[in-house]
Design a protein around this motif. Structure first.
Motif, mmCIF file in Angstrom:
data_model
loop_
_atom_site.group_PDB
_atom_site.id
_atom_site.type_symbol
_atom_site.label_atom_id
_atom_site.label_comp_id
_atom_site.label_asym_id
_atom_site.label_seq_id
_atom_site.Cartn_x
_atom_site.Cartn_y
_atom_site.Cartn_z
ATOM 1 N N ALA A 181 0.830 -1.213 0.000
ATOM 2 C CA ALA A 181 0.000 0.000 0.000
ATOM 3 C C ALA A 181 0.859 1.256 0.000
ATOM 4 C CB ALA A 181 -0.929 -0.006 1.210
ATOM 5 N N LEU A 182 1.979 1.235 0.727
ATOM 6 C CA LEU A 182 2.853 2.401 0.776
ATOM 7 C C LEU A 182 3.585 2.613 -0.543
ATOM 8 C CD1 LEU A 182 4.422 2.072 4.346
ATOM 9 C CD2 LEU A 182 2.495 3.493 3.626
ATOM 10 N N LEU A 183 3.866 1.521 -1.246
ATOM 11 C CA LEU A 183 4.595 1.616 -2.511
ATOM 12 C C LEU A 183 3.669 1.772 -3.710
ATOM 13 C CD1 LEU A 183 7.216 -1.243 -1.913
ATOM 14 C CD2 LEU A 183 7.578 1.213 -1.660
ATOM 15 N N GLY A 184 2.385 1.518 -3.521
ATOM 16 C CA GLY A 184 1.460 1.564 -4.643
ATOM 17 C C GLY A 184 1.738 0.479 -5.653
ATOM 18 N N ALA A 185 2.112 -0.715 -5.169
ATOM 19 C CA ALA A 185 2.475 -1.811 -6.055
ATOM 20 C C ALA A 185 2.118 -3.145 -5.413
ATOM 21 C CB ALA A 185 3.975 -1.780 -6.358
ATOM 22 N N SER A 186 1.878 -4.144 -6.241
ATOM 23 C CA SER A 186 1.622 -5.487 -5.738
ATOM 24 C C SER A 186 2.941 -6.184 -5.436
ATOM 25 C CB SER A 186 0.830 -6.302 -6.767
ATOM 26 O OG SER A 186 -0.432 -5.703 -7.006
ATOM 27 N N ALA A 187 2.885 -7.186 -4.572
ATOM 28 C CA ALA A 187 4.106 -7.891 -4.175
ATOM 29 C C ALA A 187 3.840 -9.378 -4.041
ATOM 30 C CB ALA A 187 4.628 -7.337 -2.859
ATOM 31 N N ARG A 188 4.890 -10.138 -4.287
ATOM 32 C CA ARG A 188 4.868 -11.574 -4.028
ATOM 33 C C ARG A 188 5.722 -11.827 -2.793
ATOM 34 N NH1 ARG A 188 6.758 -14.472 -9.367
ATOM 35 N NH2 ARG A 188 6.448 -16.286 -8.000
ATOM 36 N N VAL A 189 5.182 -12.593 -1.876
ATOM 37 C CA VAL A 189 5.843 -12.818 -0.593
ATOM 38 C C VAL A 189 6.130 -14.298 -0.414
ATOM 39 C CG1 VAL A 189 5.590 -12.631 1.918
ATOM 40 C CG2 VAL A 189 4.656 -10.831 0.418
ATOM 41 N N GLN A 217 1.279 8.196 -4.713
ATOM 42 C CA GLN A 217 0.977 6.843 -4.281
ATOM 43 C C GLN A 217 -0.389 6.414 -4.798
ATOM 44 O OE1 GLN A 217 -1.442 5.642 -2.086
ATOM 45 N NE2 GLN A 217 -0.691 3.532 -2.105
ATOM 46 N N GLY A 218 -1.334 7.324 -4.782
ATOM 47 C CA GLY A 218 -2.668 6.995 -5.246
ATOM 48 C C GLY A 218 -2.706 6.641 -6.718
ATOM 49 N N LYS A 219 -1.727 7.128 -7.480
ATOM 50 C CA LYS A 219 -1.649 6.807 -8.899
ATOM 51 C C LYS A 219 -0.811 5.567 -9.141
ATOM 52 C CE LYS A 219 -2.020 11.680 -10.260
ATOM 53 N NZ LYS A 219 -1.357 12.832 -10.875
ATOM 54 N N GLY A 220 -0.345 4.942 -8.039
ATOM 55 C CA GLY A 220 0.441 3.724 -8.194
ATOM 56 C C GLY A 220 1.835 3.968 -8.690
ATOM 57 N N VAL A 221 2.374 5.171 -8.458
ATOM 58 C CA VAL A 221 3.722 5.501 -8.903
ATOM 59 C C VAL A 221 4.708 5.003 -7.861
ATOM 60 C CG1 VAL A 221 5.295 7.353 -9.544
ATOM 61 C CG2 VAL A 221 2.893 7.512 -10.167
ATOM 62 N N ARG A 222 5.534 4.030 -8.198
ATOM 63 C CA ARG A 222 6.479 3.457 -7.258
ATOM 64 C C ARG A 222 7.835 4.106 -7.437
ATOM 65 N NH1 ARG A 222 10.451 -0.348 -6.874
ATOM 66 N NH2 ARG A 222 10.393 -0.832 -9.070
ATOM 67 N N GLY A 223 8.435 4.473 -6.326
ATOM 68 C CA GLY A 223 9.808 4.962 -6.353
ATOM 69 C C GLY A 223 9.922 6.462 -6.602
ATOM 70 N N VAL A 250 5.707 -20.447 3.377
ATOM 71 C CA VAL A 250 4.455 -19.689 3.383
ATOM 72 C C VAL A 250 4.541 -18.708 2.226
ATOM 73 C CG1 VAL A 250 2.985 -18.071 4.640
ATOM 74 C CG2 VAL A 250 4.173 -19.905 5.878
ATOM 75 N N ARG A 251 3.576 -18.775 1.322
ATOM 76 C CA ARG A 251 3.598 -17.933 0.122
ATOM 77 C C ARG A 251 2.263 -17.212 -0.019
ATOM 78 N NH1 ARG A 251 5.868 -22.932 -1.682
ATOM 79 N NH2 ARG A 251 8.097 -22.748 -2.143
ATOM 80 N N LEU A 252 2.314 -15.998 -0.550
ATOM 81 C CA LEU A 252 1.100 -15.231 -0.791
ATOM 82 C C LEU A 252 1.404 -14.060 -1.709
ATOM 83 C CD1 LEU A 252 1.127 -12.492 1.475
ATOM 84 C CD2 LEU A 252 1.381 -14.544 2.878
ATOM 85 N N SER A 253 0.356 -13.480 -2.269
ATOM 86 C CA SER A 253 0.474 -12.270 -3.084
ATOM 87 C C SER A 253 -0.352 -11.182 -2.421
ATOM 88 C CB SER A 253 -0.041 -12.522 -4.503
ATOM 89 O OG SER A 253 0.753 -13.492 -5.161
ATOM 90 N N VAL A 254 0.165 -9.949 -2.462
ATOM 91 C CA VAL A 254 -0.492 -8.826 -1.801
ATOM 92 C C VAL A 254 -0.679 -7.699 -2.799
ATOM 93 C CG1 VAL A 254 -0.477 -7.305 0.202
ATOM 94 C CG2 VAL A 254 0.811 -9.449 0.276
ATOM 95 N N GLY A 255 -1.899 -7.212 -2.903
ATOM 96 C CA GLY A 255 -2.182 -6.095 -3.801
ATOM 97 C C GLY A 255 -3.273 -5.224 -3.228
#
Length: 221
Positions: free
Chosen positions: A105-113, A212-218, A124-129
């Motif tokens: 949420a802070l990065l505005g990006a999905s992640a694989r964990v 962040q709301g526009k999903g701009v990472r970095g 333990v595996r999961l995806s977060v978006g």
């Protein structure tokens, strides 16, 4: 969200941890690029002087640096831990299991964990978006939480006790040894992480929240 969860969220997003949202969120976005962060670049990204940034970083004693004094970790880290966090093709790591549910949420990006059960070593595996957590394996996985009195050293006081477990049963020995600790389903932990991310983003300057709301990472300009 229970009253206990609300209190923990408030404490994790408070000055008690030393983490200042207006500095930490840009730092996370710079670290998410996969390279060490020069303090000069962080100062430029936040509109502060280098001495101001150094003083703010000093409030988080667990901050990690490389041999040249560049920042390599503060929650999100370039140094391998048990919690693997992949975002936009970059293999990164986090200090604790809850971090993996906060940072998307802070990065505005999905992640694989990918992590491991703290008791059994089972993956333990999961995806977060933005839509939540998906693909949790095993489906019975839970996350441990603790609400320590002193969070001035957040990694040792909090993060080092926040793990993934393959099931509530696997977490029972940890619970027996951690008075005041609890374990929660991943979906509940995600709600806690999202609430904390929302509180942190609320404290960041409007321009950063808009990015962040526009999903701009970095991008922290």
């Amino acid at each position: 969200m229970t009253e206990d969860f609300t209190e923990l969220t408030d404490r994790l997003a408070s000055p008690d941890t030393g983490l200042e949202a207006a500095l930490w969120v840009p730092l996370l976005r710079l670290l998410s690029r996969g390279d060490p962060v020069d303090i000069v670049d962080l100062a430029a990204a936040t509109g502060r002087t280098v001495p101001e940034v150094r003083a703010a970083l000093g409030a988080v004693p667990d901050t990690e640096y490389d041999g040249e004094g560049h920042i390599i970790g503060q929650g999100l880290t370039l140094r391998p831990t048990q919690h693997r966090f992949e975002v936009d093709g970059e293999q990164l790591y986090t200090w604790c299991a809850l971090d993996t549910l906060i940072f998307p949420a802070l990065l505005g990006a999905s992640a694989r964990v990918e992590s491991a059960c703290h008791a059994t070593g089972v993956p333990v595996r999961l995806s977060v978006g933005a839509g939540g957590v998906t693909g949790v394996q095993p489906a019975t996985a839970v996350l441990s939480l603790i609400n320590p009195e002193d969070m001035s050293s957040i990694r040792s006081a909090f993060c080092n006790q926040v793990h993934f477990f393959a099931s509530a049963e696997a977490a029972q020995p940890w619970l027996d040894a951690a008075p005041g600790g609890s374990v929660v389903p991943i979906a509940d932990a995600f709600r806690l992480g999202t609430a904390m991310a929302g509180a942190l983003l609320h404290e960041t300057p409007p321009a950063q929240r808009a990015l962040q709301g526009k999903g701009v990472r970095g991008c922290v300009c």
